[in-house]
Design a protein around this motif. Structure first.
Motif, PDB file in Angstrom:
ATOM      1  N   MET A 187       0.847  -1.196   0.000  1.00 20.69           N
ATOM      2  CA  MET A 187       0.000   0.000   0.000  1.00 20.69           C
ATOM      3  C   MET A 187       0.886   1.250   0.000  1.00 20.69           C
ATOM      4  O   MET A 187       1.808   1.367   0.812  1.00 20.69           O
ATOM      5  CB  MET A 187      -0.897   0.007   1.245  1.00 20.69           C
ATOM      6  N   PRO A 188       0.619   2.200  -0.921  1.00 25.49           N
ATOM      7  CA  PRO A 188       1.456   3.417  -0.958  1.00 25.49           C
ATOM      8  C   PRO A 188       1.219   4.285   0.264  1.00 25.49           C
ATOM      9  O   PRO A 188       0.106   4.379   0.779  1.00 25.49           O
ATOM     10  CB  PRO A 188       0.988   4.119  -2.234  1.00 25.49           C
ATOM     11  N   GLU A 189       2.292   4.933   0.743  1.00 21.92           N
ATOM     12  CA  GLU A 189       2.162   5.842   1.872  1.00 21.92           C
ATOM     13  C   GLU A 189       1.540   7.158   1.398  1.00 21.92           C
ATOM     14  O   GLU A 189       1.925   7.681   0.348  1.00 21.92           O
ATOM     15  CB  GLU A 189       3.521   6.114   2.505  1.00 21.92           C
ATOM     16  N   PRO A 190       0.605   7.720   2.156  1.00 24.19           N
ATOM     17  CA  PRO A 190      -0.015   8.988   1.737  1.00 24.19           C
ATOM     18  C   PRO A 190       0.979  10.139   1.855  1.00 24.19           C
ATOM     19  O   PRO A 190       1.793  10.182   2.781  1.00 24.19           O
ATOM     20  CB  PRO A 190      -1.172   9.151   2.721  1.00 24.19           C
ATOM     21  N   ASP A 191       0.913  11.062   0.905  1.00 22.44           N
ATOM     22  CA  ASP A 191       1.811  12.222   0.943  1.00 22.44           C
ATOM     23  C   ASP A 191       1.130  13.472   0.388  1.00 22.44           C
ATOM     24  O   ASP A 191       1.777  14.370  -0.136  1.00 22.44           O
ATOM     25  CB  ASP A 191       3.102  11.940   0.169  1.00 22.44           C
ATOM     26  N   PHE A 192      -0.190  13.545   0.532  1.00 16.54           N
ATOM     27  CA  PHE A 192      -0.937  14.625  -0.101  1.00 16.54           C
ATOM     28  C   PHE A 192      -1.228  15.795   0.831  1.00 16.54           C
ATOM     29  O   PHE A 192      -1.843  16.767   0.418  1.00 16.54           O
ATOM     30  CB  PHE A 192      -2.253  14.089  -0.695  1.00 16.54           C
ATOM     31  N   LEU A 193      -0.792  15.735   2.089  1.00 17.21           N
ATOM     32  CA  LEU A 193      -1.045  16.821   3.026  1.00 17.21           C
ATOM     33  C   LEU A 193       0.232  17.597   3.323  1.00 17.21           C
ATOM     34  O   LEU A 193       1.337  17.036   3.300  1.00 17.21           O
ATOM     35  CB  LEU A 193      -1.612  16.275   4.344  1.00 17.21           C
ATOM     36  N   ASP A 194       0.085  18.875   3.623  1.00 16.77           N
ATOM     37  CA  ASP A 194       1.199  19.697   4.099  1.00 16.77           C
ATOM     38  C   ASP A 194       1.257  19.562   5.616  1.00 16.77           C
ATOM     39  O   ASP A 194       0.343  20.021   6.321  1.00 16.77           O
ATOM     40  CB  ASP A 194       0.995  21.168   3.706  1.00 16.77           C
ATOM     41  N   LEU A 195       2.308  18.937   6.112  1.00 22.06           N
ATOM     42  CA  LEU A 195       2.434  18.646   7.527  1.00 22.06           C
ATOM     43  C   LEU A 195       3.755  19.183   8.066  1.00 22.06           C
ATOM     44  O   LEU A 195       4.693  19.419   7.309  1.00 22.06           O
ATOM     45  CB  LEU A 195       2.373  17.127   7.767  1.00 22.06           C
ATOM     46  N   PRO A 196       3.861  19.378   9.376  1.00 22.09           N
ATOM     47  CA  PRO A 196       5.122  19.841   9.959  1.00 22.09           C
ATOM     48  C   PRO A 196       6.255  18.852   9.694  1.00 22.09           C
ATOM     49  O   PRO A 196       6.029  17.634   9.602  1.00 22.09           O
ATOM     50  CB  PRO A 196       4.814  19.911  11.468  1.00 22.09           C
ATOM     51  N   ASP A 197       7.449  19.368   9.560  1.00 21.48           N
ATOM     52  CA  ASP A 197       8.616  18.504   9.386  1.00 21.48           C
ATOM     53  C   ASP A 197       8.887  17.741  10.676  1.00 21.48           C
ATOM     54  O   ASP A 197       8.839  18.304  11.768  1.00 21.48           O
ATOM     55  CB  ASP A 197       9.850  19.330   9.023  1.00 21.48           C
TER      56      ASP A 197
END
Length: 259
Positions: free
Chosen positions: A1-11
């Protein structure tokens, strides 16, 4: 399953981390529970404290430590066991056993037995020969007076004696030390300690979600949080990333999505 990366989140820094530490307390979990948690959340755990004296009576301790250290997680002996050993004149034996068992960190505290600050610093120096030391400040009984006055000096002295981090007392209940009897953060105590040693040198024991959220809102997602329950590791990470309402910052893009 691909990891989600569509949100802008803190580093969030990758392990091994120097800040943004999540320090968990293990009340005596068995290998099956530990394995299950590590499968889902190992990337979000930095320090695994074996709480109270459970390490002394856990028949699966060696298996557990092997599982935890295999995921780049430091293992820490809880301060209560070392305090009891010190009170019986067996601190050296306790530390030797911890070293041979595979612990790389120990907590040095004085909340259970009668120990002066000077005796605590001597124990820190002794432990620091073989371990990374976390020095805890604060009493385990509610209603501690003048913590904002006395904790900063004790923190500085403990670091000078060889501790790498200081830990502010909160217990598993979250109603002592850093908190009042209702669990509310004693902000004056927190600010006094941070002013003395810097937020990056402090692990704030904060077992409740409301307390964790307070520290994240005050100091940001890279604050060090301790005494996190094993079942709450992913929950704490969502607080750090603003993926819970307690710490979320609502944003909205002006550009409409197109199908």
């Amino acid at each position: 399953m691909p990891e989600p990366d569509f949100l802008d989140l803190p580093d969030r820094g990758a392990k091994p981390r120097a800040v943004g530490l999540t320090h968990v307390i293990d009340p005596g979990a068995g290998p099956v529970v530990v394995t299950d948690l590590l499968d889902s959340a190992a990337a979000h755990i930095d320090i695994w404290k074996i709480g109270w004296g459970t390490a002394y009576v856990d028949a699966t301790l060696a298996t557990k430590l092997a599982l935890v250290t295999g995921h780049e997680i430091a293992v820490c002996l809880g301060g209560t066991l070392l305090e009891i050993a010190w009170a019986q004149g067996r601190a050296g034996e306790c530390l030797a056993w911890a070293r041979d068992s595979g612990f790389d960190r120990v907590e040095v505290s004085r909340g259970t037995v009668a120990m002066t600050p000077q005796e605590k610093r001597e124990l820190i120096r002794r432990a620091a020969r073989d371990f990374t030391v976390l020095a805890e400040v604060g009493e385990k009984a509610p209603g501690e007076q003048n913590a904002a006055r006395y904790w900063p000096g004790e923190c500085l002295a403990d670091l000078d004696a060889g501790a790498s981090l200081v830990v502010t007392e909160g217990r598993q209940s979250g109603t002592v030390g850093t908190f009042d009897h209702t669990g509310r953060v004693r902000a004056d105590v927190v600010e006094a300690v941070v002013a003395a040693v810097g937020v990056e040198r402090v692990v704030f024991e904060a077992p409740m979600a409301s307390q964790q959220a307070w520290f994240i809102r005050r100091f940001g997602p890279e604050v060090n949080l301790g005494n996190v329950a094993l079942a709450d590791v992913l929950s704490v990470e969502t607080l750090r990333l603003g993926l819970r309402s307690d710490t979320a910052v609502a944003t909205r893009r002006d550009t409409a999505e197109t199908a």
